[in-house]
Design an enzyme around this catalytic site. Structure first.
Site, mmCIF file in Angstrom:
data_model
loop_
_atom_site.group_PDB
_atom_site.id
_atom_site.type_symbol
_atom_site.label_atom_id
_atom_site.label_comp_id
_atom_site.label_asym_id
_atom_site.label_seq_id
_atom_site.Cartn_x
_atom_site.Cartn_y
_atom_site.Cartn_z
ATOM 1 N N TYR A 131 34.987 49.896 36.692
ATOM 2 C CA TYR A 131 35.742 50.640 37.729
ATOM 3 C C TYR A 131 37.012 51.462 38.025
ATOM 4 O O TYR A 131 37.033 52.210 38.252
ATOM 5 C CB TYR A 131 36.416 50.005 38.564
ATOM 6 C CG TYR A 131 35.048 49.362 39.204
ATOM 7 C CD1 TYR A 131 33.666 48.831 38.755
ATOM 8 C CD2 TYR A 131 34.660 49.395 40.839
ATOM 9 C CE1 TYR A 131 32.357 48.036 39.367
ATOM 10 C CE2 TYR A 131 33.543 48.677 41.320
ATOM 11 C CZ TYR A 131 32.878 47.779 41.358
ATOM 12 O OH TYR A 131 31.527 47.223 42.128
ATOM 13 N N LYS A 151 28.537 40.280 28.250
ATOM 14 C CA LYS A 151 27.736 40.697 27.646
ATOM 15 C C LYS A 151 28.318 41.007 26.073
ATOM 16 O O LYS A 151 27.559 41.808 25.532
ATOM 17 C CB LYS A 151 26.940 41.962 28.908
ATOM 18 C CG LYS A 151 25.844 42.236 28.511
ATOM 19 C CD LYS A 151 24.455 41.742 27.806
ATOM 20 C CE LYS A 151 23.524 42.812 27.679
ATOM 21 N NZ LYS A 151 22.178 41.628 27.525
ATOM 22 N N ASP A 187 22.824 38.755 31.466
ATOM 23 C CA ASP A 187 21.550 39.186 32.354
ATOM 24 C C ASP A 187 20.388 38.024 33.089
ATOM 25 O O ASP A 187 19.800 37.310 33.692
ATOM 26 C CB ASP A 187 20.468 40.270 31.365
ATOM 27 C CG ASP A 187 20.623 39.408 29.896
ATOM 28 O OD1 ASP A 187 21.677 38.143 29.246
ATOM 29 O OD2 ASP A 187 19.809 40.196 28.998
ATOM 30 N N ASP A 236 27.148 39.607 44.929
ATOM 31 C CA ASP A 236 26.442 39.587 45.800
ATOM 32 C C ASP A 236 24.437 38.779 45.484
ATOM 33 O O ASP A 236 23.985 38.909 46.984
ATOM 34 C CB ASP A 236 25.356 41.453 45.513
ATOM 35 C CG ASP A 236 26.236 42.222 46.678
ATOM 36 O OD1 ASP A 236 27.522 42.085 47.137
ATOM 37 O OD2 ASP A 236 25.613 43.437 46.858
HETATM 38 C C1 IPM Z 1 32.435 45.116 46.998
HETATM 39 C C2 IPM Z 1 31.942 46.357 47.302
HETATM 40 C C3 IPM Z 1 32.480 47.961 46.316
HETATM 41 C C4 IPM Z 1 32.913 46.530 45.039
HETATM 42 C C5 IPM Z 1 31.671 48.868 46.685
HETATM 43 C C6 IPM Z 1 32.718 49.134 47.970
HETATM 44 C C7 IPM Z 1 33.159 49.919 46.201
HETATM 45 O O1 IPM Z 1 30.360 46.475 46.534
HETATM 46 O O2 IPM Z 1 33.603 44.807 47.477
HETATM 47 O O3 IPM Z 1 31.774 44.626 46.412
HETATM 48 O O4 IPM Z 1 31.697 47.669 44.596
HETATM 49 O O5 IPM Z 1 33.526 46.198 44.612
HETATM 50 MG MG MG Z 2 30.603 44.743 45.666
#
Ligand code: IPM
Ligand code: MG
Length: 360
Positions: free
Chosen positions: A143, A190, A222, A250
């Site tokens: 990031y 990984k 994975d 997620d």
């Molecule tokens: C999260 C979101 C953010 C991330 C995006 C919106 C930049 O997906 O907080 O998980 O990837 O960190």
């Molecule tokens: Mg996210």
């Protein structure tokens, strides 16, 4: 006194934060907490008003606050802003994390027994629910690594980790595991391919020696993605780097079937933190009253716990939410066919306020 910067943001952000604030105020009254709230613009709302998703006034408010209470940012309208650095996610969320030094992202993924039917897995795989805490490193890796950018037809992102960055997030994971019944950490990397993952693994192993009461295991990312949907109950604390944590948190959240329930805390050194629901700004239901405020309300509980040192008040909010669910109340997103009545966002907030104010 705890100074809280309140950033409602976009989409359903304003309405869910409204309910969260009501609950925080109720907790403050009952537990005699001294909380101050100051609002500022963020995300698309700030872009529309000032031309930048993180205006200077918002940035300095957050820098001076003890905690930031955020709704959500972004929406289809803002995906079209030509300069990616002015889009809400890259122009506001990521800089806030970096500026405030919020390197530790805690994302619980809990399958509440009362909501077991919302889980997309076969019922026999999740009897008794599950309780996973994803500890995601938040200010390193792909990031933020440099160089980053486009050079003609070539684009580059750089994955970098220093040992120090891995050490501090590892400690957060092990400290969290220590306070949980199973006391176990699964470190995800990984290491069969990436150099940063090799450094990750050796560093985690070194720090783990300081925590003989906590069990450490490793898994490749994975394999972890598969294991999560095959047998989520095997996990307690998942410790991982920024991008893997984004994806796995997620996946874990989806397994609970109730993204609208999941809070998150992003913590820096010295107790400073940003607290927000794990879900996004849901522009499709903004203003309809359908939003579930519980993730935001539970994020308020985390704020009280981590940035205000008010554990009792945090627990009172969490218990009020459990009671609301136990009594069968639901918002539309978590309402099964058997729910007695579906509440709108405000009604759900009112009910939590009622139970926080008077638990008897
Ligand atoms: C999260 C979101 C953010 C991330 C995006 C919106 C930049 O997906 O907080 O998980 O990837 O960190
Ligand atoms: Mg996210």
């Amino acid at each position: 006194m705890t100074h809280i910067a309140v950033l409602r943001g976009d989409g359903i952000g304003p309405e869910i934060v409204e309910e969260g604030l009501k609950v925080l105020r109720a907790a403050a009254t009952r537990f005699k907490l001294d909380l101050t709230f100051t609002e500022a613009l963020v995300g698309g709302a700030a872009y529309d008003a000032t031309g930048h998703p993180l205006p200077d006034a918002t940035r300095s408010l957050c820098e001076g606050a003890d905690a930031v209470y955020l709704g959500a940012v972004g929406g289809p309208k803002y995906d079209k802003i030509p300069d990616p650095n002015l889009r809400p996610e890259r122009g506001a969320l990521l800089p806030l994390r970096k500026i405030l030094g919020l390197y530790a992202n805690l994302r619980p993924a809990v399958l509440y027994p009362a909501l077991a039917s919302a889980c997309p897995l076969r019922a026999d795989k999740v009897v008794g629910g599950f309780d996973i805490l994803v500890v995601r490193e938040l200010t390193g890796g792909l990031y933020f690594g440099q160089p980053k950018g486009w050079e003609g037809d070539r684009a580059v992102d750089t994955c970098v980790y220093t040992k120090e960055e891995i050490v501090r997030i590892t400690r957060v994971a092990f400290e969290s595991a220590r306070r949980r019944p199973r006391k176990s950490v699964m470190s995800v990397d990984k290491a069969n391919v990436l150099e940063t993952s090799r450094l990750w693994r050796t560093t985690v192993e070194e720090i783990a020696k300081e925590y003989p009461d906590v069990t450490l295991t490793h898994m490749l990312v994975d394999a972890c993605a598969m294991a999560l949907c095959k047998n989520p109950q095997q996990f307690d604390v998942i410790l991982t780097e920024n991008l893997f944590g984004d994806i796995l948190s997620d996946e874990a959240a989806e397994l609970t079937g109730s993204l609208g329930m999941l809070p998150s805390a992003s913590l820096g050194a010295g107790g400073k933190g940003l607290f927000e629901p794990s879900h996004g700004s849901a522009p499709d239901i903004a203003g309809t009253g359908k939003a579930n405020p519980l993730a935001t309300i539970l994020s308020g509980a985390l704020l009280l716990r981590y940035s205000a040192g008010a554990e009792e008040a945090a627990v009172a909010i969490e218990q009020a939410v459990e009671r609301v669910l136990g009594d069968g109340f639901r918002t539309a997103d978590i309402a099964g066919a058997d729910a007695p009545g579906v509440l709108n966002c405000t009604q759900m907030g009112d009910l939590v306020v009622k139970y926080v104010t008077n638990p008897n």
